[in-house]
Design a protein around this motif. Structure first.
Motif, PDB file in Angstrom:
ATOM      1  N   THR A   8      19.245  59.912  15.479  1.00 14.76           N
ATOM      2  CA  THR A   8      18.876  60.132  16.919  1.00 14.76           C
ATOM      3  C   THR A   8      19.312  59.037  17.787  1.00 14.76           C
ATOM      4  O   THR A   8      18.824  57.978  17.657  1.00 14.76           O
ATOM      5  N   ILE A   9      20.491  59.342  18.562  1.00 17.49           N
ATOM      6  CA  ILE A   9      20.819  58.386  19.567  1.00 17.49           C
ATOM      7  C   ILE A   9      20.843  59.022  21.008  1.00 17.49           C
ATOM      8  O   ILE A   9      21.462  60.034  21.309  1.00 17.49           O
ATOM      9  N   LEU A  10      20.362  58.078  21.698  1.00 15.61           N
ATOM     10  CA  LEU A  10      20.033  58.307  23.273  1.00 15.61           C
ATOM     11  C   LEU A  10      19.406  59.723  23.248  1.00 15.61           C
ATOM     12  O   LEU A  10      19.777  60.606  24.070  1.00 15.61           O
ATOM     13  N   GLY A  11      18.624  60.126  22.488  1.00 15.52           N
ATOM     14  CA  GLY A  11      17.696  61.143  22.511  1.00 15.52           C
ATOM     15  C   GLY A  11      18.503  62.635  21.823  1.00 15.52           C
ATOM     16  O   GLY A  11      17.810  63.739  21.895  1.00 15.52           O
ATOM     17  N   GLU A  12      19.633  62.373  21.506  1.00 11.91           N
ATOM     18  CA  GLU A  12      20.500  63.391  20.758  1.00 11.91           C
ATOM     19  C   GLU A  12      20.415  63.350  19.235  1.00 11.91           C
ATOM     20  O   GLU A  12      20.760  62.122  18.691  1.00 11.91           O
ATOM     21  N   THR A  13      19.733  64.260  18.536  1.00 12.95           N
ATOM     22  CA  THR A  13      19.793  64.251  17.030  1.00 12.95           C
ATOM     23  C   THR A  13      21.065  64.700  16.488  1.00 12.95           C
ATOM     24  O   THR A  13      21.625  65.825  16.764  1.00 12.95           O
ATOM     25  N   VAL A  14      21.618  64.274  15.099  1.00 10.94           N
ATOM     26  CA  VAL A  14      22.548  64.694  14.727  1.00 10.94           C
ATOM     27  C   VAL A  14      22.270  64.678  13.117  1.00 10.94           C
ATOM     28  O   VAL A  14      21.819  63.822  12.537  1.00 10.94           O
ATOM     29  N   THR A  21      29.640  64.171  19.761  1.00  8.42           N
ATOM     30  CA  THR A  21      30.107  63.157  20.497  1.00  8.42           C
ATOM     31  C   THR A  21      28.706  62.903  21.478  1.00  8.42           C
ATOM     32  O   THR A  21      28.558  63.770  22.347  1.00  8.42           O
ATOM     33  N   ILE A  22      28.367  61.844  21.430  1.00  8.46           N
ATOM     34  CA  ILE A  22      27.197  61.562  22.629  1.00  8.46           C
ATOM     35  C   ILE A  22      27.704  60.427  23.447  1.00  8.46           C
ATOM     36  O   ILE A  22      28.311  59.179  23.074  1.00  8.46           O
ATOM     37  N   ASN A  23      27.583  60.645  24.710  1.00 15.45           N
ATOM     38  CA  ASN A  23      28.061  59.859  25.786  1.00 15.45           C
ATOM     39  C   ASN A  23      26.984  58.857  26.324  1.00 15.45           C
ATOM     40  O   ASN A  23      25.870  59.352  26.827  1.00 15.45           O
ATOM     41  N   MET A  24      27.449  57.610  26.121  1.00 16.28           N
ATOM     42  CA  MET A  24      26.563  56.855  26.862  1.00 16.28           C
ATOM     43  C   MET A  24      26.806  56.446  28.087  1.00 16.28           C
ATOM     44  O   MET A  24      27.940  55.809  28.301  1.00 16.28           O
TER      45      MET A  24
END
Length: 323
Positions: A8-14, A21-24
């Motif tokens: 989970t990165i920046l609230g998005e789970t993979v 693609t998670i945008n910071m």
């Protein structure tokens, strides 16, 4: 190695088997334009290590960005097992401005671990360490030489670390340089968090060099193959020979100001007294030879057409006294 079921990165789970693609987004331009840092996550269904390939920590080091871009476009980042995270451009503000630093004048690679409420660069460092680094096992961070100085393709590792030495052997860049961690650097922060990092240096700022790019891509493929993560459709080629390890090196500085003309290639072995460059004046009055002070490999050369007295113009390896 612990199993990695969720990331989970920046609230998005993979989840395993997913791509995302998670945008910071930490801050905008002064024009209110959004600036996003894409974090490209590729997960295999089979569990395995989590590897980060990152670049653009310094916004003007474009060659590293190109290496990570090629890992993505050639689908090398789609793992056979485990997870590969790619961040082609970390310092997106510097990348937009084609500068090394952030708009606040700070070098991101000197402000780790950062602060949630600190300077812009410090906030980026904080989010990188808290959102991404806790998930990863290994990292290869791609850099280039600064101030018109061209680096031979090399891996830098701290001395006296056998596991990093083995990983450097696997990556097998033309050169491997023993280099202590710098306070406030990404490499130092990762080391304290238990992440095994290889730092790649190659080429120069504001430049893309195909030979350096291929050295980086081929090394990354060998690195992934070592962990049985490389896509079976991709072939990891062996390097022409073992990496040359460097424990000592020194700078050659210009004794005169003037026009600078290189007469040797980066990566070349030179003998003591060999002419490696000329410094001339614009008016045809003098021509000074720059000679190698000792035998060794040139691992960095100044590509600037004009130098001043005292400028660093070459970085040459040195033999240890017990060699």
């Amino acid at each position: 190695m612990a199993k990695h079921r969720e990331i989970t990165i920046l609230g998005e789970t993979v989840l395993p088997g997913e791509s995302k693609t998670i945008n910071m987004e930490i801050a905008r331009l002064h024009t209110m334009t959004k600036l996003k840092v894409p974090i490209i996550v590729e997960r295999a269904k089979t569990d395995g290590p989590i590897v980060l390939f990152s670049a653009g920590l310094h916004g003007d080091e474009i060659n590293g960005v190109e290496i990570v871009r090629q890992l993505i476009v050639r689908k090398i980042n789609k793992p056979k097992r485990g997870t590969i995270i790619c961040i082609p451009v970390i310092n997106v503000f510097g990348f937009v401005n084609k500068t090394r630093e952030f708009p606040d004048g700070r070098d991101l690679n000197r402000v780790f671990p950062g602060s949630k409420n600190g300077s812009l660069a410090s906030r980026f460092a904080f989010h990188l360490l808290n959102e991404i680094v806790p998930h990863i096992d290994y990292c290869v961070d791609f850099h280039a030489g600064g101030a018109s100085r061209f680096n031979a393709a090399q891996i830098r590792i701290v001395p006296n670390n056998e596991e990093l030495k083995q990983l450097a052997d696997v990556f097998n860049a033309p050169f491997t340089l023993y280099s202590k961690n710098i306070s406030g650097s990404f490499r130092s922060a990762c080391g304290r968090m238990g992440v095994k990092m290889l730092l790649f240096e190659g080429g120069k700022s504001l430049d893309i060099n195909n030979d350096i790019t291929q050295d980086g891509v081929k090394g990354a493929k060998r690195f992934l193959a070592h962990f049985d993560m490389l896509n079976p459709k991709k072939n990891a080629k062996e390097a022409p020979g073992p990496s040359i390890y460097i424990e000592r090196s020194g700078w050659v500085r210009a004794k005169f100001s003037g026009l600078f003309q290189l007469h040797c290639n980066v990566g070349k072995f030179v003998e003591k007294g060999e002419v490696i460059a000329y410094i001339t004046d614009p008016f045809g009055k003098f021509e000074h030879k720059v000679k190698a002070p000792h035998a060794g490999y040139i691992i960095n050369a100044n590509d600037a057409p004009i130098v001043y007295q005292g400028d660093a113009v070459f970085h040459i390896t040195q033999k240890l006294q017990h060699d």
